[in-house]
Scaffold this motif. Structure first.
Motif, PDB file in Angstrom:
ATOM      1  N   ALA A 143      34.401  44.619  37.749  1.00 13.64           N
ATOM      2  CA  ALA A 143      35.530  45.414  38.572  1.00 13.64           C
ATOM      3  C   ALA A 143      36.142  44.526  39.735  1.00 13.64           C
ATOM      4  O   ALA A 143      37.306  44.710  39.819  1.00 13.64           O
ATOM      5  CB  ALA A 143      35.074  46.654  38.901  1.00 13.64           C
ATOM      6  N   PHE A 144      35.191  43.639  40.267  1.00 14.21           N
ATOM      7  CA  PHE A 144      35.644  42.639  41.426  1.00 14.21           C
ATOM      8  C   PHE A 144      36.632  41.758  40.833  1.00 14.21           C
ATOM      9  O   PHE A 144      37.843  41.416  41.389  1.00 14.21           O
ATOM     10  CB  PHE A 144      34.482  42.113  42.210  1.00 14.21           C
ATOM     11  CG  PHE A 144      33.961  42.757  43.396  1.00 14.21           C
ATOM     12  CD1 PHE A 144      34.256  42.193  44.458  1.00 14.21           C
ATOM     13  CD2 PHE A 144      33.610  44.016  43.282  1.00 14.21           C
ATOM     14  CE1 PHE A 144      33.733  42.615  45.671  1.00 14.21           C
ATOM     15  CE2 PHE A 144      33.151  44.685  44.273  1.00 14.21           C
ATOM     16  CZ  PHE A 144      33.102  43.884  45.728  1.00 14.21           C
ATOM     17  N   LEU A 145      36.413  41.167  39.783  1.00 12.95           N
ATOM     18  CA  LEU A 145      37.028  40.232  39.119  1.00 12.95           C
ATOM     19  C   LEU A 145      38.614  41.024  38.750  1.00 12.95           C
ATOM     20  O   LEU A 145      39.677  40.424  38.856  1.00 12.95           O
ATOM     21  CB  LEU A 145      36.587  39.690  37.995  1.00 12.95           C
ATOM     22  CG  LEU A 145      35.595  38.657  37.960  1.00 12.95           C
ATOM     23  CD1 LEU A 145      34.856  38.236  36.706  1.00 12.95           C
ATOM     24  CD2 LEU A 145      36.353  37.342  38.810  1.00 12.95           C
ATOM     25  N   GLN A 146      38.279  42.017  37.779  1.00  9.23           N
ATOM     26  CA  GLN A 146      39.732  42.782  37.424  1.00  9.23           C
ATOM     27  C   GLN A 146      40.458  43.359  38.645  1.00  9.23           C
ATOM     28  O   GLN A 146      41.636  43.159  38.479  1.00  9.23           O
ATOM     29  CB  GLN A 146      39.228  43.994  36.701  1.00  9.23           C
ATOM     30  CG  GLN A 146      38.600  43.662  35.358  1.00  9.23           C
ATOM     31  CD  GLN A 146      38.139  44.826  34.613  1.00  9.23           C
ATOM     32  OE1 GLN A 146      38.492  46.043  35.044  1.00  9.23           O
ATOM     33  NE2 GLN A 146      37.367  44.696  33.696  1.00  9.23           N
ATOM     34  N   ALA A 147      40.062  43.811  39.728  1.00  5.17           N
ATOM     35  CA  ALA A 147      41.007  44.246  40.935  1.00  5.17           C
ATOM     36  C   ALA A 147      41.204  43.269  42.091  1.00  5.17           C
ATOM     37  O   ALA A 147      41.785  43.351  42.817  1.00  5.17           O
ATOM     38  CB  ALA A 147      40.008  45.258  41.677  1.00  5.17           C
ATOM     39  N   GLY A 148      40.687  41.823  41.789  1.00  4.99           N
ATOM     40  CA  GLY A 148      41.113  40.939  42.569  1.00  4.99           C
ATOM     41  C   GLY A 148      40.665  41.070  43.768  1.00  4.99           C
ATOM     42  O   GLY A 148      41.159  40.771  44.966  1.00  4.99           O
ATOM     43  N   ALA A 149      39.134  41.493  43.734  1.00  7.55           N
ATOM     44  CA  ALA A 149      38.698  41.752  45.133  1.00  7.55           C
ATOM     45  C   ALA A 149      38.039  40.864  45.634  1.00  7.55           C
ATOM     46  O   ALA A 149      37.106  40.918  46.724  1.00  7.55           O
ATOM     47  CB  ALA A 149      37.465  43.026  44.742  1.00  7.55           C
ATOM     48  N   LEU A 150      38.254  39.426  45.595  1.00  2.00           N
ATOM     49  CA  LEU A 150      37.520  38.354  46.277  1.00  2.00           C
ATOM     50  C   LEU A 150      38.642  37.261  46.452  1.00  2.00           C
ATOM     51  O   LEU A 150      39.444  37.062  45.528  1.00  2.00           O
ATOM     52  CB  LEU A 150      36.339  37.907  45.492  1.00  2.00           C
ATOM     53  CG  LEU A 150      36.597  37.605  44.238  1.00  2.00           C
ATOM     54  CD1 LEU A 150      36.675  36.087  43.870  1.00  2.00           C
ATOM     55  CD2 LEU A 150      35.295  38.202  43.137  1.00  2.00           C
ATOM     56  N   GLN A 151      38.503  36.484  47.485  1.00  2.90           N
ATOM     57  CA  GLN A 151      39.166  35.140  47.595  1.00  2.90           C
ATOM     58  C   GLN A 151      38.158  34.302  47.780  1.00  2.90           C
ATOM     59  O   GLN A 151      38.210  33.550  46.624  1.00  2.90           O
ATOM     60  CB  GLN A 151      40.247  35.288  48.839  1.00  2.90           C
ATOM     61  CG  GLN A 151      41.258  36.433  48.420  1.00  2.90           C
ATOM     62  CD  GLN A 151      42.325  36.531  49.743  1.00  2.90           C
ATOM     63  OE1 GLN A 151      42.388  35.621  50.518  1.00  2.90           O
ATOM     64  NE2 GLN A 151      43.128  37.550  49.418  1.00  2.90           N
ATOM     65  N   CYS A 152      37.721  33.957  48.815  1.00  2.00           N
ATOM     66  CA  CYS A 152      36.711  32.696  49.156  1.00  2.00           C
ATOM     67  C   CYS A 152      35.503  33.104  48.518  1.00  2.00           C
ATOM     68  O   CYS A 152      34.738  32.155  48.208  1.00  2.00           O
ATOM     69  CB  CYS A 152      36.632  32.294  50.535  1.00  2.00           C
ATOM     70  SG  CYS A 152      35.537  33.325  51.576  1.00  2.00           S
ATOM     71  N   GLY A 153      35.054  34.240  48.345  1.00  5.67           N
ATOM     72  CA  GLY A 153      33.992  34.965  47.523  1.00  5.67           C
ATOM     73  C   GLY A 153      32.555  34.580  48.433  1.00  5.67           C
ATOM     74  O   GLY A 153      31.559  34.973  47.891  1.00  5.67           O
ATOM     75  N   TYR A 154      32.609  34.266  49.555  1.00  3.21           N
ATOM     76  CA  TYR A 154      31.578  34.064  50.537  1.00  3.21           C
ATOM     77  C   TYR A 154      30.856  35.414  50.619  1.00  3.21           C
ATOM     78  O   TYR A 154      29.377  35.432  50.699  1.00  3.21           O
ATOM     79  CB  TYR A 154      31.795  33.478  51.760  1.00  3.21           C
ATOM     80  CG  TYR A 154      30.633  32.644  52.288  1.00  3.21           C
ATOM     81  CD1 TYR A 154      30.238  31.466  51.845  1.00  3.21           C
ATOM     82  CD2 TYR A 154      29.793  33.347  53.339  1.00  3.21           C
ATOM     83  CE1 TYR A 154      29.135  31.028  52.269  1.00  3.21           C
ATOM     84  CE2 TYR A 154      28.597  32.634  53.764  1.00  3.21           C
ATOM     85  CZ  TYR A 154      28.275  31.462  53.277  1.00  3.21           C
ATOM     86  OH  TYR A 154      27.096  30.876  53.393  1.00  3.21           O
ATOM     87  N   CYS A 155      31.767  36.502  51.005  1.00  2.75           N
ATOM     88  CA  CYS A 155      31.107  37.738  51.387  1.00  2.75           C
ATOM     89  C   CYS A 155      30.706  38.670  50.154  1.00  2.75           C
ATOM     90  O   CYS A 155      30.077  39.531  50.164  1.00  2.75           O
ATOM     91  CB  CYS A 155      32.136  38.713  52.060  1.00  2.75           C
ATOM     92  SG  CYS A 155      33.653  39.191  51.356  1.00  2.75           S
ATOM     93  N   THR A 156      31.206  38.121  48.915  1.00  2.00           N
ATOM     94  CA  THR A 156      31.349  38.898  47.779  1.00  2.00           C
ATOM     95  C   THR A 156      29.645  39.341  47.396  1.00  2.00           C
ATOM     96  O   THR A 156      29.489  40.464  46.888  1.00  2.00           O
ATOM     97  CB  THR A 156      31.989  38.206  46.721  1.00  2.00           C
ATOM     98  OG1 THR A 156      33.234  37.851  46.974  1.00  2.00           O
ATOM     99  CG2 THR A 156      31.835  39.061  45.388  1.00  2.00           C
ATOM    100  N   PRO A 157      28.769  38.599  47.286  1.00  2.00           N
ATOM    101  CA  PRO A 157      27.371  39.043  47.215  1.00  2.00           C
ATOM    102  C   PRO A 157      26.907  40.318  48.045  1.00  2.00           C
ATOM    103  O   PRO A 157      26.428  41.148  47.248  1.00  2.00           O
ATOM    104  CB  PRO A 157      26.613  37.827  47.032  1.00  2.00           C
ATOM    105  CG  PRO A 157      27.569  36.537  47.188  1.00  2.00           C
ATOM    106  CD  PRO A 157      28.840  37.088  47.627  1.00  2.00           C
ATOM    107  N   GLY A 158      27.156  40.004  49.185  1.00  2.00           N
ATOM    108  CA  GLY A 158      26.628  41.361  50.072  1.00  2.00           C
ATOM    109  C   GLY A 158      27.597  42.452  49.668  1.00  2.00           C
ATOM    110  O   GLY A 158      27.163  43.544  49.689  1.00  2.00           O
ATOM    111  N   MET A 159      28.967  42.295  49.468  1.00  2.00           N
ATOM    112  CA  MET A 159      29.734  43.463  49.160  1.00  2.00           C
ATOM    113  C   MET A 159      29.242  44.188  47.696  1.00  2.00           C
ATOM    114  O   MET A 159      29.067  45.459  47.808  1.00  2.00           O
ATOM    115  CB  MET A 159      31.178  43.106  48.914  1.00  2.00           C
ATOM    116  CG  MET A 159      31.805  42.635  50.427  1.00  2.00           C
ATOM    117  SD  MET A 159      32.487  43.902  51.342  1.00  2.00           S
ATOM    118  CE  MET A 159      33.546  43.104  52.299  1.00  2.00           C
TER     119      MET A 159
END
Length: 159
Positions: free
Chosen positions: A96-112
């Motif tokens: 869902a993160f990929l489909q929604a464009g929910a990341l840019q640099c990705g650093y916070c993504t694992p925690g989110m």
């Protein structure tokens, strides 16, 4: 007796379903155990004081900042890091993160992702306020959170 020397202790815990036993100083941080001892580098180190959520993992069913958890606190714990989510393919939250464009640099993504997993494990159809509350311990300087909210909508079919 040297009081400055910290005595190491053998600690056993489960990480991503696997039983681990390590001998560590009791004040060694969980984030360092994950990254340095177990090579689970998906959990990120950022603020190191529990403010950003980049190091979030699920411990005993609760979301925690691994930079604030010491080795003595993980004895007999069950811990899940970001690596626990994708085995053969991406977890639905990651997709869902990929489909929604929910990341840019990705650093916070694992925690989110781990914060959302913790929320969705407890509540299948969270309200927007519940999502915002669940993410309140996670900081992102890139996305403005709209993509993340779109990802949650995809997950909960609120399109």
């Amino acid at each position: 007796m040297d009081t400055n020397k910290i005595t190491e202790k053998t600690t056993s815990f489960k990480i991503n379903g696997k039983l681990i036993e390590l001998t560590l100083p009791p004040t060694f941080r969980l984030v360092d155990i994950l990254r340095d001892c177990l090579a689970l580098t998906g959990t990120k180190i950022a603020c190191e004081v529990g403010r950003c959520g980049a190091c979030s993992v699920i411990m005993n069913g609760k979301l925690v900042n691994s930079c604030l958890i010491m080795a003595y606190q993980i004895e007999d714990a069950e811990i899940f890091s970001i690596e626990s989510l994708a085995e053969d393919r991406l977890h639905p939250i990651q997709e869902a993160f990929l489909q929604a464009g929910a990341l840019q640099c990705g650093y916070c993504t694992p925690g989110m992702v781990m914060a959302l997993k913790s929320l969705l494990d407890e509540k299948e159809q969270p309200t927007k306020e519940e999502v915002l509350t669940a993410l309140s311990g996670n900081l992102c300087r890139c996305t403005g959170y709209e993509g993340i909210l779109r990802a949650v909508d995809l997950l909960t079919q609120k399109n």
